[in-house]
Design an enzyme around this catalytic site. Structure first.
Site, PDB file in Angstrom:
ATOM      1  N   ASP A  45       0.842  -1.190   0.000  1.00  0.00           N
ATOM      2  CA  ASP A  45       0.000   0.000   0.000  1.00  0.00           C
ATOM      3  C   ASP A  45       0.884   1.249   0.000  1.00  0.00           C
ATOM      4  O   ASP A  45       1.619   1.494   0.955  1.00  0.00           O
ATOM      5  CB  ASP A  45      -0.902   0.018   1.234  1.00  0.00           C
ATOM      6  CG  ASP A  45      -1.817   1.224   1.199  1.00  0.00           C
ATOM      7  OD1 ASP A  45      -2.810   1.160   0.443  1.00  0.00           O
ATOM      8  OD2 ASP A  45      -1.528   2.234   1.863  1.00  0.00           O
ATOM      9  N   TYR A  50       3.585   9.952  -0.157  1.00  0.00           N
ATOM     10  CA  TYR A  50       4.574   9.347   0.743  1.00  0.00           C
ATOM     11  C   TYR A  50       6.006   9.633   0.264  1.00  0.00           C
ATOM     12  O   TYR A  50       6.961   9.440   1.009  1.00  0.00           O
ATOM     13  CB  TYR A  50       4.370   7.835   0.883  1.00  0.00           C
ATOM     14  CG  TYR A  50       3.022   7.395   1.416  1.00  0.00           C
ATOM     15  CD1 TYR A  50       2.158   8.300   2.030  1.00  0.00           C
ATOM     16  CD2 TYR A  50       2.604   6.071   1.328  1.00  0.00           C
ATOM     17  CE1 TYR A  50       0.919   7.889   2.513  1.00  0.00           C
ATOM     18  CE2 TYR A  50       1.376   5.661   1.810  1.00  0.00           C
ATOM     19  CZ  TYR A  50       0.533   6.577   2.393  1.00  0.00           C
ATOM     20  OH  TYR A  50      -0.690   6.158   2.870  1.00  0.00           O
ATOM     21  N   HIS A 108      -7.090   9.939  -2.336  1.00  0.00           N
ATOM     22  CA  HIS A 108      -6.484   9.874  -0.999  1.00  0.00           C
ATOM     23  C   HIS A 108      -7.382  10.466   0.103  1.00  0.00           C
ATOM     24  O   HIS A 108      -7.541   9.883   1.170  1.00  0.00           O
ATOM     25  CB  HIS A 108      -5.120  10.563  -1.018  1.00  0.00           C
ATOM     26  CG  HIS A 108      -4.171  10.021   0.002  1.00  0.00           C
ATOM     27  ND1 HIS A 108      -2.819   9.889  -0.220  1.00  0.00           N
ATOM     28  CD2 HIS A 108      -4.375   9.571   1.260  1.00  0.00           C
ATOM     29  CE1 HIS A 108      -2.238   9.384   0.859  1.00  0.00           C
ATOM     30  NE2 HIS A 108      -3.166   9.188   1.784  1.00  0.00           N
TER      31      HIS A 108
END
Ligand code: A2P
Length: 280
Positions: A45, A50, A108
């Site tokens: 994931d 990130y 997101h």
């Protein structure tokens, strides 16, 4: 316990995902992916925000597991909402990951009424991009993350393709029952981010006591508890022995009464990140 769940479009998704939030890019990302795949994880994931998709992609490339055996998720970030921008964001993630398709792509965070008067339109526009990528065979399943019922309702009304997944914060201190039940009723698989409460629930005395009954760690208890609630956990670690530990959850079963004890626990250790109030 099944090793796979089946999504509403018949795609199979491995029942534990390897989380990569806060995993540093470069060697750490590459090595943690290699280690996790070696221990048996098949589901990764990730997300563009990130900042580690290059390392994650390299890890995927060199881990020795056939791409078809892996399930890879990414997410479109908040600054990239909308039709054209989401399409571009997808291409960037795909390139960074060095892949030619994704297994799952998520919005997101929802655009919300607190920030946008046209929030429903924005979410629908982003969703249209997801649908197009899905129809073009670039993604095997599409979904959302951090959507509550009131964000999902208008999206479902306008969607041609139903979301397969909603990824939300989920651990013994933060259960979001209403959202989980809504998703269950609408055949949307719930995934749980921070199933260990970012490590903050691991010191809880009640959880320790229950975990001891099974000779398991609190982390393993939390992961198994999510699975037995039909929520797909996404534990993150960059520490080899923890990566291993977090996958050793297929050899015990939490009793109904212990499930109940955890299900009834009060709120604690939550991130405080509510989709209607986030600042990013
Ligand atoms: P690290 O990555 O340094 O090993 P969550 O998945 O809920 O967001 O939690 C991730 C946090 O919990 C990270 O800080 C991670 O540290 C830590 N963590 C992951 N697995 C374990 C474990 N089995 N025992 C203790 N801490 C863990």
């Amino acid at each position: 316990m099944k090793e796979y769940y089946t999504l509403n479009n018949d795609v199979k998704i491995p029942s534990i995902g390897f989380g990569t939030w806060q995993t540093p890019d470069g060697e750490t990302a590459i090595n943690s992916i290699k280690i996790a795949m070696n221990y048996g994880y098949r589901h990764i994931d990730g997300a563009a925000i990130y900042g580690n998709e290059k390392g994650v992609g390299t890890g995927i490339k060199v881990c020795g597991i056939d791409r078809k055996e892996l399930f890879v998720t990414s997410k479109v970030w908040n600054s990239e909402r909308g039709y054209e921008t989401a399409l571009k964001a997808f291409e960037k993630s795909l390139k960074d990951l060095q892949l030619d398709y994704l297994d799952l792509y998520l919005i997101h965070w929802p655009a919300t009424a607190n920030k946008f008067t046209n929030w429903q339109q924005i979410n629908s526009d982003t969703w249209r991009a997801m649908e197009q990528l899905y129809n073009n065979g670039k993604i095997r399943a599409i979904g959302v993350s951090n959507f509550l019922e009131h964000h999902l309702d208008p999206l479902l009304e306008n969607a041609e393709i139903m979301p397969s997944v909603n990824q939300i914060e989920f651990h013994p201190g933060y259960k979001q029952n209403d959202c989980v039940n809504f998703c269950r009723d609408n055949n949307i698989q719930v995934e749980g981010w921070s199933p260990l409460g970012r490590g903050k629930v691991l010191g809880n005395a009640t959880l320790k006591e229950i975990a001891n009954r099974y000779n398991k760690s609190v982390a393993q208890l939390c992961i198994r508890w999510a699975m037995q609630n039909n929520v797909l956990p996404l534990p993150k670690s960059i520490t080899p022995n923890r990566i291993k530990e977090n996958f050793e959850v297929f050899d015990f079963n939490i009793s109904e009464s212990d499930m109940e004890l955890i299900n009834e626990m009060d709120e604690f250790g939550g991130s405080g990140l509510h989709p209607d109030h986030i600042e990013f």
